[in-house]
Design a protein around this motif. Structure first.
Motif: not given
Lengths: 367, 261
Positions: B78-102
């Motif tokens: 298992e992996i346990c990470l402390e994250v700031t979900p707002e950063n993840l959200s911001r990053a994901l929101k700008t790539v909605q038209n991507a061919k692939a997201v890793k």
């Protein structure tokens, strides 16, 4: 003196005013042989924009007032057929008369003040790296960065351009989110990277130009040189030329390994004479009458602090930025901004650093 | 520790982004637990959050076309990470038209969750954008704080009305200082007014089950919800806790709001 703007050009003029208003709070309007120039500069003198149109007059008035004349772009497009701009020097009044449909006439009277000319010094032909792209490409790039992002770093190689957000070293570097976008050369209409440079500038001020370019569909040309040299973005067509000049961070230590240092040519030596005062004094008094929040507060530096300032400035190259402005008499003024934006660098023969200038206090200038 | 996930389907990317955005509205920081089959966004009830806790469970197969992970060890895969979900959200929101997201766990200037997207372009070369979101690795000795919460021994369980309706009501009631949830035969959300919602009671209809909660917590919960869930329930433990459960097609969200005295 008066000029008329008709048809679709009214909207273009309005958009230009809108994008200038994102740079600074005041609009400089100046007639030149080659046309009417509308300019704006921000309070720290690190961003400058200029739109050159066709006819002529000279004055300056509050941008906010001018912007409110052109506030609603969509209504403008539908209702305004012609725009007359009249200058009444005796009454110090600038009048915008919008001739709208159904015989409706909207007249806006704005007060203005005479001022010295404001023109940034830059030579697009001397830049090592030149690019041109459709505005969509730049808009699509900028969208990946948060609207509040201050600074962005652009790096170029033969075939690629990288754009990433710039994070201050001292800030919480380990906690900041880093975003990087890579563009290939064939996404550009023109891509000529002769020098592999990296420059850092303020993204916010660029957005105004992008909105303008996208709405007019004009391709954007980008001119990049080494760190410290301003980056220039411009749009051109048959009736207008818009230039946005943004200062870049000089001597960024993290970029040092990539950049090549060129000594700037020493500015002309008539710089130290009293004529230079007239430029600054004009800037100052012109702000004095009405309330304005872009005017620099009166400097309270004394002669004794000059030593400290020189020390302070030695560290400046790691920090901020400079744009060079043309004085009325043809000399060049370089204004450096940091936390104390009112220190002015004056050219002198005793070069203490690469840019060939040394500090002096504003009090000396205003004396 | 290794993690690499890839999303190719646009709808999956969209759903994933929505989940992350919802989480970002509920809390500034949370723990992301990655297991071979699931992802969990966990907030453990601490005084700092006002005692609120959250458990959001996603099945990785519902979102990722490719998913590989190697946990801390083979027993603790298992992996346990402390994250700031707002950063993840911001990053994901700008790539909605991507061919692939890793999405990958990487080590840049610090451990990061890197979101790398390949964007469509007119040229022969794809445009690549990478967002490095800094994370903190949670050591094994603290993992016990982020376990799945057990279902409380509730006194009453009710189906909630459409969340939008609830949100409108709660927004207006927020101007009154406290908020009372009372359950009898009918659910009453009241301070000075009675409001009837459908409800089911498993207890003696005469007795009243109550949990008094800070209305701002409830409001915060409702603000983050962007889509109506398939099922929305609320369990109440008398004078103890308000347990909200939302079941969506591809994820489940539990939110615990402690009762105040």
């Amino acid at each position: 003196m008066h000029c008329i703007v008709t048809g679709g050009n009214v909207k273009v003029l309005a958009k230009a005013v809108h994008s200038l208003s994102r740079i600074g709070d005041e609009l400089y309007v100046e007639p030149q042989e080659d046309g009417l120039a509308l300019r704006s500069v921000n309070s720290s003198r690190s961003a400058y924009a200029c739109f050159l149109f066709a006819p002529l007059f000279f004055s300056r008035c509050r941008l906010h007032s001018v912007q409110s004349v052109f506030r609603s772009l969509t209504t403008l497009e539908k209702t305004v057929e012609k725009c007359h701009i009249d200058l009444d020097k005796q009454k110090d009044r600038l009048t915008f008369t919008l001739h709208c449909k159904h015989g409706l006439l909207k007249t806006h009277n704005l007060s203005f003040q005479d001022s010295e000319s404001l023109q940034a010094v830059f030579d697009k032909d001397s830049y090592a790296n030149v690019f041109r792209a459709q505005p969509r490409l730049l808009v699509d790039t900028v969208v990946h960065f948060p609207p509040s992002l201050e600074e962005v770093t652009v790096s170029v190689s033969d075939e690629r351009m990288w754009v990433r957000n710039h994070v201050e070293e001292e800030a919480e570097a380990s906690k900041a989110m880093l975003t990087e976008l890579c563009l290939a050369s064939d996404e550009f209409d023109h891509f000529a990277a002769q020098a592999h440079n990296s420059v850092t500038f303020c993204l916010k001020e660029l957005r105004g130009l992008l909105v303008f370019a996208e709405s007019t569909g004009l391709p954007v040309s980008m001119y990049l040189d080494e760190p410290g040299s301003p980056v220039v973005l411009s749009v051109t067509d048959s009736v207008l030329e818009g230039n946005f000049v943004l200062a870049t961070l000089s001597d960024d230590p993290s970029l040092r390994k990539n950049s090549t240092h060129k000594t700037a040519p020493p500015p002309p030596d008539d710089f130290m004479n009293d004529d230079m005062d007239s430029f600054l004094i004009a800037m100052d008094t012109s702000i004095a009458p009405g309330p304005s929040n872009t005017g620099p507060p009166p400097p309270s530096l004394s002669d004794d602090t000059q030593e400290e300032e020189t020390d302070d400035l030695d560290r400046l190259p790691n920090k901020k930025v400079c744009l060079r402005f043309l004085r009325k008499d043809g000399g060049v003024l370089t204004v450096l901004s940091k936390n104390t934006p009112y220190v002015c660098r004056v050219a002198s023969e005793q070069t203490t650093e690469t840019s060939g200038t040394k500090a002096c206090t504003l009090k000396q200038i205003f004396n | 520790m290794k993690f690499r996930g890839k999303i190719i389907d646009i709808a999956c990317l969209n759903h994933f982004t929505r989940v992350v955005t919802t989480i970002s509205k509920l809390t500034k920081m949370c723990v992301l637990r990655l297991t071979p089959d699931n992802l969990f966004f966990v907030l453990s009830g601490k005084v700092a959050n006002g005692g609120v806790s959250m458990w959001c469970e996603l099945s990785q197969a519902n979102f990722f076309d490719e998913y590989q992970m190697e946990g801390v060890s083979s027993e603790d895969n298992e992996i346990c990470l402390e994250v700031t979900p707002e950063n993840l959200s911001r990053a994901l929101k700008t790539v909605q038209n991507a061919k692939a997201v890793k999405v990958k766990l990487t080590k840049k200037h610090c451990p990061c969750l890197t979101i790398a997207a390949e964007l469509p372009t007119l040229s022969s070369v794809s445009r690549v954008v990478t967002h490095d979101v800094p994370v903190d690795v949670i050591p094994r000795r603290l993992w016990h704080e982020f376990k799945e919460p057990s279902m409380p021994d509730f006194d009453v369980s009710i189906y909630l009305p459409p969340l939008k309706t609830m949100k409108n009501i709660v927004d207006r009631m927020k101007n009154l200082s406290n908020f009372l949830v009372g359950v009898g035969q009918e659910v009453k959300l009241t301070l000075h007014q009675a409001l009837e919602l459908c409800g089911k009671s498993s207890r003696d209809p005469e007795s009243l089950v109550e949990a008094r909660v800070d209305i701002r917590r409830l409001q915060q919960f409702l603000v983050g919800q962007q889509v109506n869930p398939s099922k929305a329930m609320c369990n109440i433990v008398h004078q103890s806790v308000l347990h909200l459960i939302l079941l969506h097609e591809d994820m489940s969200l539990q939110y615990f709001i402690p009762a105040v005295a």
